[in-house]
Write a protein that holds these residues in place. Structure first.
Motif, PDB file in Angstrom:
ATOM      1  N   GLN A  31       0.953  -1.259   0.041  1.00  0.00           N
ATOM      2  CA  GLN A  31      -0.054  -0.054   0.016  1.00  0.00           C
ATOM      3  C   GLN A  31       0.769   1.358   0.039  1.00  0.00           C
ATOM      4  OE1 GLN A  31      -3.598   0.115   2.274  1.00  0.00           O
ATOM      5  NE2 GLN A  31      -3.136  -2.046   3.243  1.00  0.00           N
ATOM      6  N   LEU A  34       2.001   1.685  -3.468  1.00  0.00           N
ATOM      7  CA  LEU A  34       1.058   2.232  -4.397  1.00  0.00           C
ATOM      8  C   LEU A  34       0.541   3.570  -3.981  1.00  0.00           C
ATOM      9  CD1 LEU A  34      -0.970   1.538  -6.611  1.00  0.00           C
ATOM     10  CD2 LEU A  34      -2.494   0.668  -4.713  1.00  0.00           C
ATOM     11  N   ARG A  35       0.836   4.116  -3.013  1.00  0.00           N
ATOM     12  CA  ARG A  35       0.428   5.414  -2.504  1.00  0.00           C
ATOM     13  C   ARG A  35       1.547   6.262  -3.321  1.00  0.00           C
ATOM     14  NH1 ARG A  35       2.301   6.838   3.134  1.00  0.00           N
ATOM     15  NH2 ARG A  35       4.038   6.350   2.080  1.00  0.00           N
ATOM     16  N   LEU A  38       0.885   6.604  -7.079  1.00  0.00           N
ATOM     17  CA  LEU A  38      -0.212   7.483  -7.287  1.00  0.00           C
ATOM     18  C   LEU A  38       0.331   8.975  -7.507  1.00  0.00           C
ATOM     19  CD1 LEU A  38      -3.154   6.055  -5.611  1.00  0.00           C
ATOM     20  CD2 LEU A  38      -2.512   5.597  -8.016  1.00  0.00           C
ATOM     21  N   SER A  92      -5.010   2.766   4.043  1.00  0.00           N
ATOM     22  CA  SER A  92      -5.917   2.433   2.783  1.00  0.00           C
ATOM     23  C   SER A  92      -6.780   3.167   2.115  1.00  0.00           C
ATOM     24  CB  SER A  92      -6.663   0.962   3.541  1.00  0.00           C
ATOM     25  OG  SER A  92      -5.683   0.323   4.139  1.00  0.00           O
ATOM     26  N   LEU A  95      -5.821   5.560  -0.612  1.00  0.00           N
ATOM     27  CA  LEU A  95      -5.399   4.899  -1.809  1.00  0.00           C
ATOM     28  C   LEU A  95      -7.035   4.958  -2.812  1.00  0.00           C
ATOM     29  CD1 LEU A  95      -3.460   1.577  -0.739  1.00  0.00           C
ATOM     30  CD2 LEU A  95      -2.563   3.900  -1.677  1.00  0.00           C
ATOM     31  N   LEU A 121     -10.918  -1.759  -4.393  1.00  0.00           N
ATOM     32  CA  LEU A 121      -9.734  -1.293  -5.315  1.00  0.00           C
ATOM     33  C   LEU A 121      -9.877  -1.199  -6.811  1.00  0.00           C
ATOM     34  CD1 LEU A 121      -6.651  -0.245  -4.514  1.00  0.00           C
ATOM     35  CD2 LEU A 121      -5.814  -2.581  -5.082  1.00  0.00           C
TER      36      LEU A 121
END
Length: 267
Positions: A31, A34-35, A38, A92, A95, A121
């Motif tokens: 996570q 992924l953050r 982004l 979370s 995201l 997601l």
């Protein structure tokens, strides 16, 4: 090893969840990456669309239950529930909102199971495409006695209605990719070997849109959920008041009159 692979080609950033041996659970470390991915998309003005997918045989199977078996040691005064809710709210949830608020359109390519939080997601994307062998599954209540999370209770009833959302939550059944497309839960279902090529084609089409198009569409549909018809009609006309005076509209009209595709500037 990168837990989220970040690749850019022709203005499309592909983000690949990369814990294939465990079917891509949303472990904390994944996570975090992924953050950060982004954030890279937001900062890179050359990126005009995103594809989100998973490595290996699954898109994302949700929480990493092997890390939640009670053997860890939550901070003093916290239960496992306290700790879980806190990191969901701090890591979370951003995201999901981050995907919804990216300045570019997001295509999710669901390659195999999307289970638990992985469903939320997948549905946070603007356009969700699934391979024919993929499925959507909510084990929260029937298997674990907990509520669906990461936006599942928001996205699913709005897409398919309360009856089907309740069935997904309670009946412990997988919803196939074909059924998900028939229901309107996702955009389309394609053969497995065509999934990523089709997702990239969609992303390349979306990359040619006016830079503000995706956010305008998101905002318009969000407004419609809280407005009466009269309020929404007013909202639409007020947006046209601003948008018709932007360069994109002028280019669109010129392209129409000249019988050519419009060419919109980047963001």
């Amino acid at each position: 090893m990168a837990l989220v692979i970040y690749e850019v080609e022709d203005g499309v950033a592909t983000l690949t969840l990369n814990l294939p041996a465990k079917l891509n659970p949303i472990a904390k470390e994944l996570q975090v990456e992924l953050r950060d991915a982004l954030a890279r998309v937001t900062d890179d003005k050359a990126v005009r669309a995103v594809v989100l997918t998973g490595a290996g045989k699954a898109f994302c199977v949700g929480a990493d239950l092997s890390a939640m078996n009670g053997s860890g040691a939550p901070e003093a005064g916290q239960t496992l529930g306290d700790e879980t809710a806190d990191w969901m709210q701090s890591l979370s949830h951003p995201l999901i909102t981050g995907l919804r608020n990216l300045p570019v359109p997001v295509v999710c390519a669901v390659n195999g199971p999307a289970a638990g939080a992985g469903v939320g997601l997948a549905l946070a994307a603007d356009v969700t495409l699934a391979g024919r062998s993929a499925f959507f599954y909510l084990p929260f209540l029937p298997k674990l006695g907990i509520s669906p999370d990461l936006g599942c209770t928001w996205f699913i009833p709005r897409a398919v209605g309360r009856a089907r959302a309740m069935g997904m939550a309670l009946l412990d059944e997988r919803v196939s990719a074909e059924k998900a497309a028939q229901w309107g839960l996702i955009w389309d279902c394609v053969d497995d070997n065509a999934l990523l090529p089709e997702a990239l084609k969609l992303a390349q089409r979306l990359a040619k849109l006016p830079a503000h198009a995706v956010q305008e569409a998101r905002n318009a549909f969000a407004a419609s959920e809280r407005h009466t018809l009269d309020e929404q009609l007013h909202h639409e006309s007020e947006r046209q008041r601003e948008l018709i005076d932007k360069p994109s509209f002028g280019e669109g009209v010129a392209a129409f009159l000249q019988k050519r595709p419009p060419v919109f500037p980047g963001r």
